[in-house]
Design an enzyme around this catalytic site. Sequence first.
Site, PDB file in Angstrom:
ATOM      1  N   LYS A 158      -8.445  -7.224   1.173  1.00 34.53           N
ATOM      2  CA  LYS A 158      -8.441  -5.756   1.175  1.00 34.53           C
ATOM      3  C   LYS A 158      -9.642  -5.284   1.960  1.00 34.53           C
ATOM      4  O   LYS A 158     -10.644  -5.989   2.062  1.00 34.53           O
ATOM      5  CB  LYS A 158      -8.532  -5.218  -0.261  1.00 34.53           C
ATOM      6  CG  LYS A 158      -7.992  -3.815  -0.399  1.00 34.53           C
ATOM      7  CD  LYS A 158      -6.477  -3.818  -0.426  1.00 34.53           C
ATOM      8  CE  LYS A 158      -5.891  -2.461  -0.659  1.00 34.53           C
ATOM      9  NZ  LYS A 158      -4.436  -2.551  -0.918  1.00 34.53           N
TER      10      LYS A 158
HETATM   11  P1  NAD Z   1      -1.730   8.108   0.025  1.00 33.92           P
HETATM   12  O1  NAD Z   1      -3.106   8.393   0.471  1.00 33.92           O
HETATM   13  O2  NAD Z   1      -0.592   8.261   0.982  1.00 33.92           O
HETATM   14  O3  NAD Z   1      -1.377   8.992  -1.262  1.00 33.92           O
HETATM   15  C1  NAD Z   1      -2.201   9.110  -2.379  1.00 33.92           C
HETATM   16  C2  NAD Z   1      -1.717  10.324  -3.152  1.00 33.92           C
HETATM   17  O4  NAD Z   1      -2.448  10.422  -4.365  1.00 33.92           O
HETATM   18  C3  NAD Z   1      -1.925  11.648  -2.416  1.00 33.92           C
HETATM   19  O5  NAD Z   1      -0.806  12.489  -2.646  1.00 33.92           O
HETATM   20  C4  NAD Z   1      -3.141  12.241  -3.128  1.00 33.92           C
HETATM   21  O6  NAD Z   1      -3.185  13.652  -3.043  1.00 33.92           O
HETATM   22  C5  NAD Z   1      -2.868  11.755  -4.527  1.00 33.92           C
HETATM   23  N1  NAD Z   1      -4.017  11.826  -5.421  1.00 33.92           N
HETATM   24  C6  NAD Z   1      -5.315  11.556  -5.167  1.00 33.92           C
HETATM   25  N2  NAD Z   1      -6.062  11.804  -6.256  1.00 33.92           N
HETATM   26  C7  NAD Z   1      -5.191  12.232  -7.214  1.00 33.92           C
HETATM   27  C8  NAD Z   1      -5.353  12.659  -8.561  1.00 33.92           C
HETATM   28  N3  NAD Z   1      -6.548  12.686  -9.129  1.00 33.92           N
HETATM   29  N4  NAD Z   1      -4.238  13.036  -9.247  1.00 33.92           N
HETATM   30  C9  NAD Z   1      -3.021  13.014  -8.673  1.00 33.92           C
HETATM   31  N5  NAD Z   1      -2.824  12.622  -7.403  1.00 33.92           N
HETATM   32  C10 NAD Z   1      -3.898  12.247  -6.691  1.00 33.92           C
HETATM   33  O7  NAD Z   1      -1.773   6.621  -0.563  1.00 33.92           O
HETATM   34  P2  NAD Z   1      -0.570   5.608  -0.780  1.00 33.92           P
HETATM   35  O8  NAD Z   1      -0.509   4.697   0.389  1.00 33.92           O
HETATM   36  O9  NAD Z   1       0.639   6.349  -1.217  1.00 33.92           O
HETATM   37  O10 NAD Z   1      -1.142   4.737  -1.994  1.00 33.92           O
HETATM   38  C11 NAD Z   1      -1.055   5.184  -3.342  1.00 33.92           C
HETATM   39  C12 NAD Z   1      -1.339   4.020  -4.270  1.00 33.92           C
HETATM   40  O11 NAD Z   1      -0.393   2.983  -4.016  1.00 33.92           O
HETATM   41  C13 NAD Z   1      -2.705   3.363  -4.107  1.00 33.92           C
HETATM   42  O12 NAD Z   1      -3.134   2.900  -5.375  1.00 33.92           O
HETATM   43  C14 NAD Z   1      -2.422   2.192  -3.200  1.00 33.92           C
HETATM   44  O13 NAD Z   1      -3.393   1.168  -3.320  1.00 33.92           O
HETATM   45  C15 NAD Z   1      -1.081   1.772  -3.721  1.00 33.92           C
HETATM   46  N6  NAD Z   1      -0.292   0.986  -2.781  1.00 33.92           N
HETATM   47  C16 NAD Z   1       0.031   1.481  -1.551  1.00 33.92           C
HETATM   48  C17 NAD Z   1       0.819   0.725  -0.701  1.00 33.92           C
HETATM   49  C18 NAD Z   1       1.269   1.246   0.635  1.00 33.92           C
HETATM   50  O14 NAD Z   1       2.079   0.570   1.282  1.00 33.92           O
HETATM   51  N7  NAD Z   1       0.853   2.407   1.080  1.00 33.92           N
HETATM   52  C19 NAD Z   1       1.235  -0.557  -1.088  1.00 33.92           C
HETATM   53  C20 NAD Z   1       0.900  -1.024  -2.365  1.00 33.92           C
HETATM   54  C21 NAD Z   1       0.138  -0.234  -3.189  1.00 33.92           C
END
Ligand code: NAD
Length: 467
Positions: A158
């Site tokens: 990561k």
């Molecule tokens: P992103 O940045 O696209 O979205 C994150 C979202 O969370 C945004 O809508 C943001 O406004 C919201 N957010 C932030 N703080 C918040 C709060 N306090 N309350 C409610 N919402 C809040 O990120 P993403 O890529 O969608 O990733 C989201 C999660 O999924 C992370 O934990 C990431 O590690 C995990 N993840 C992502 C992927 C991927 O392919 N993108 C893969 C596996 C895991």
Amino acid sequence: MGDEVTEEREQEENEAADGPTVPQEGESGPHSGEGHGSPDKSAKQTEEEPAPRRAEVSNYEIVEHWFTVAAKRLELPDDIAAVLRSSYREVQVQVPVRLGDGKVHVFSGYRVQHNGARGPYKGGIRFHAEVDLDEVRALAELMTWKTAIVDIPYGGAKGGVNVDPSKLESRELEAVARSFMDKIEKVLGPQRDIPAPDVGTNAQVMAWLMDEYGKLHGHTPACVTGKPIPLEGSLGREAATGRGVVQVFKEAAPEIDLDPGEATFVVQGFGNVGAWAARLMQELGARMVGVADASGAVASGDGIDAEELADHVRDGGEVTDFDSGAEQIDPDDLVALECDVFIPAALGGMIHKENADRMQCRMMVEGANSPTTPKADEILNDKGVFIVPDVLANAGGVVVSYFEWVQNLQHFRWDEDEVNKRLGEIMRRAFHEVADRAKENSAPMRPAAYELGIERVVEAASTRGYI
Ligand code: NAD
């Protein structure tokens, strides 16, 4: 172990405080007081403006807890466990970037490679103001178990930069991405370590990273995944994590006698993962009765249209300024909404011991990484909530990243149906392998998933002769 970690972190923080001092205090321009640009590295800046604490434990402690539980059950010898719980390599770099105010700002960048026994290191890059070594280390370890659980030939890694991308212009963000790549390219590469998007990064950031890597190594699309389609990105990658969440939900629904088409659900975090999960849940006929992003939360028993909300967010809107007739609610009350399925898709530690008891869902499918603390997990299990854990539920992204890498190495493209079909096969197989193990153990899915992942890594590491 905990003491060692604390000591290491203290040492890093001391080093950060002794680091370069540009710009000088009081000389900051329009970027001052916005999470970066102080004389200290941005990690220090975050301490000065503490974000609200979400959980009673750190992300690292969450992953450590589950590793320890599984290692004990597997009767792993202490010396082997010590190798597996520590990282292979941890790189911390300074990321100096001249921003629009004309001054050089110094951010902290990290790449942690946890374990490479099963293949090249693989894991996302996060741009977020709260990124620190502890968090990146935890997320890297999670990737090791995740890639093993879905049985794709990767290790775990990561990366992240301690920067708030929402405060940067596009060309400033590009400068951060390029500068970060320049500092870490030596430990990356298609056969070594392959980054992907995570919170705060997207296909555009991956394009910049690939371009910067290519300046030094020649055109190498397989050096990052999650790229835009015209740059040899994979069809289906953008939706893959959300799609995987929904694919495992469909497999899990019978466990609680739930008809997926009749389900109500709540999404916490409407970014890449949350928005795609919501849209695909809606395609099944399920109804979104609550949703939150960083701007706040809304709820509606009649349902909130996930497609329309996703369009609104893509056009730069937020959940709270979406005109849907939904009621604005306190974000803290989102967890207490009555629903069949709760999908955390924001940051780690958001379901903790203070709010877990208020949850009213029957199932939780973890789109986010480490959204649930061990104490909250215990509370939810006692309440009878069926949990599909992050290491399984959100693996769809890395699975399609794997497909992208495979396509890149051959400069070949699969159509989207092929990608989605293969993703479904892997997610369903992994779900049932974990569910069977859980049933054998008479235990929940999470410890079973960790056991399966750890077992596979131990087998690979010992067969290679690494341990
Ligand atoms: P992103 O940045 O696209 O979205 C994150 C979202 O969370 C945004 O809508 C943001 O406004 C919201 N957010 C932030 N703080 C918040 C709060 N306090 N309350 C409610 N919402 C809040 O990120 P993403 O890529 O969608 O990733 C989201 C999660 O999924 C992370 O934990 C990431 O590690 C995990 N993840 C992502 C992927 C991927 O392919 N993108 C893969 C596996 C895991």
